[in-house]
Design a protein around this motif. Structure first.
Motif, mmCIF file in Angstrom:
data_model
loop_
_atom_site.group_PDB
_atom_site.id
_atom_site.type_symbol
_atom_site.label_atom_id
_atom_site.label_comp_id
_atom_site.label_asym_id
_atom_site.label_seq_id
_atom_site.Cartn_x
_atom_site.Cartn_y
_atom_site.Cartn_z
ATOM 1 N N UNK A 137 0.824 -1.208 0.000
ATOM 2 C CA UNK A 137 0.000 0.000 0.000
ATOM 3 C C UNK A 137 0.864 1.266 0.000
ATOM 4 N N UNK A 138 0.342 2.310 -0.640
ATOM 5 C CA UNK A 138 1.003 3.613 -0.649
ATOM 6 C C UNK A 138 -0.050 4.655 -1.026
ATOM 7 N N UNK A 139 -0.884 4.992 -0.055
ATOM 8 C CA UNK A 139 -2.002 5.916 -0.305
ATOM 9 C C UNK A 139 -1.537 7.285 -0.761
ATOM 10 N N UNK A 140 -0.451 7.790 -0.197
ATOM 11 C CA UNK A 140 0.024 9.132 -0.566
ATOM 12 C C UNK A 140 0.421 9.169 -2.039
ATOM 13 N N UNK A 141 1.131 8.162 -2.509
ATOM 14 C CA UNK A 141 1.545 8.126 -3.916
ATOM 15 C C UNK A 141 0.340 7.935 -4.827
ATOM 16 N N UNK A 142 -0.572 7.077 -4.429
ATOM 17 C CA UNK A 142 -1.784 6.870 -5.236
ATOM 18 C C UNK A 142 -2.555 8.183 -5.379
ATOM 19 N N UNK A 143 -2.731 8.914 -4.282
ATOM 20 C CA UNK A 143 -3.446 10.202 -4.340
ATOM 21 C C UNK A 143 -2.717 11.204 -5.226
ATOM 22 N N UNK A 144 -1.387 11.276 -5.091
ATOM 23 C CA UNK A 144 -0.610 12.201 -5.916
ATOM 24 C C UNK A 144 -0.823 11.907 -7.394
ATOM 25 N N UNK A 145 -0.713 10.661 -7.782
ATOM 26 C CA UNK A 145 -0.866 10.301 -9.193
ATOM 27 C C UNK A 145 -2.290 10.558 -9.690
ATOM 28 N N UNK A 146 -3.279 10.229 -8.903
ATOM 29 C CA UNK A 146 -4.671 10.493 -9.312
ATOM 30 C C UNK A 146 -4.919 11.993 -9.453
ATOM 31 N N UNK A 147 -4.313 12.797 -8.589
ATOM 32 C CA UNK A 147 -4.459 14.256 -8.674
ATOM 33 C C UNK A 147 -3.921 14.785 -10.000
ATOM 34 N N UNK A 148 -2.936 14.105 -10.569
ATOM 35 C CA UNK A 148 -2.362 14.509 -11.848
ATOM 36 C C UNK A 148 -3.007 13.810 -13.041
ATOM 37 N N UNK A 149 -4.133 13.160 -12.829
ATOM 38 C CA UNK A 149 -4.880 12.580 -13.937
ATOM 39 C C UNK A 149 -4.481 11.167 -14.314
#
Length: 176
Positions: A137-149
């Motif tokens: 798991x890596x929620x912070x990285x997942x959120x960052x990437x989703x924020x960039x589309x």
């Protein structure tokens, strides 16, 4: 805690950054499953990696530095890269991207600043897609990437073994 004002800037990575970049990466090798490298590197071993990211073109290395208001040293807070996705010629317009942050830089918007700078630079290159693999798991990285589309396109289950256990890797894709 210091009251000195600091400013974060992003610039291309240069050879004089090699020691600091190697130290930062080695933290993730030793302490986390974020990279599947299992042995630390010397700066000399990392030199080919650094040199494979010129200042222009689709394969870039950009670093975020923090400079104090007194013009004090530029500490590296993190870096971002775009690298060849696969070695075959038909993949030339795809890149794999990654961000690594110094532990003290997490949660400060440094990853966002790095990706903004990278994608602005790549907008002028012949790049069609960006891919990112995230060890879970890596929620912070997942959120960052989703924020960039980026959108999730699949997960490799138990694809890597580190620290005596297997880890999944989720793959994300972004149209450029």
């Amino acid at each position: 805690m210091s009251s000195e004002r600091t400013e974060v800037q992003v610039r291309p990575g240069v050879e004089s950054d090699l020691d600091a970049l190697t130290d930062l990466y080695n933290h993730y090798v030793r302490e986390t499953p974020i990279t599947f490298d299992t042995s630390i590197f010397t700066p000399e071993e990392r030199r080919p990696w650094l040199l494979s990211h010129p200042e222009d073109g689709p394969h870039r290395l950009m670093v975020a530095t923090e400079t104090g208001s007194q013009g004090t040293s530029q500490e590296i807070l993190g870096y971002v890269t775009s690298s060849a996705f696969r070695p075959k010629p038909a993949y030339a317009t795809s890149v794999e991207v990654t961000v690594y942050l110094a532990p003290r830089a997490r949660g400060r918007g440094v990853g966002t600043l790095l990706y903004k700078s990278l994608f602005a630079a790549l907008a002028h290159e012949d790049v069609h897609r960006a891919y990112a693999g995230i060890a879970l798991p890596n929620e912070a990285s997942t959120r960052l990437h989703e924020r960039f589309g980026f959108r999730h396109v699949g997960t490799y289950r138990e694809v890597g073994r580190k620290f005596g256990r297997y880890w999944d890797v989720a793959w994300f894709e972004k149209e450029l």
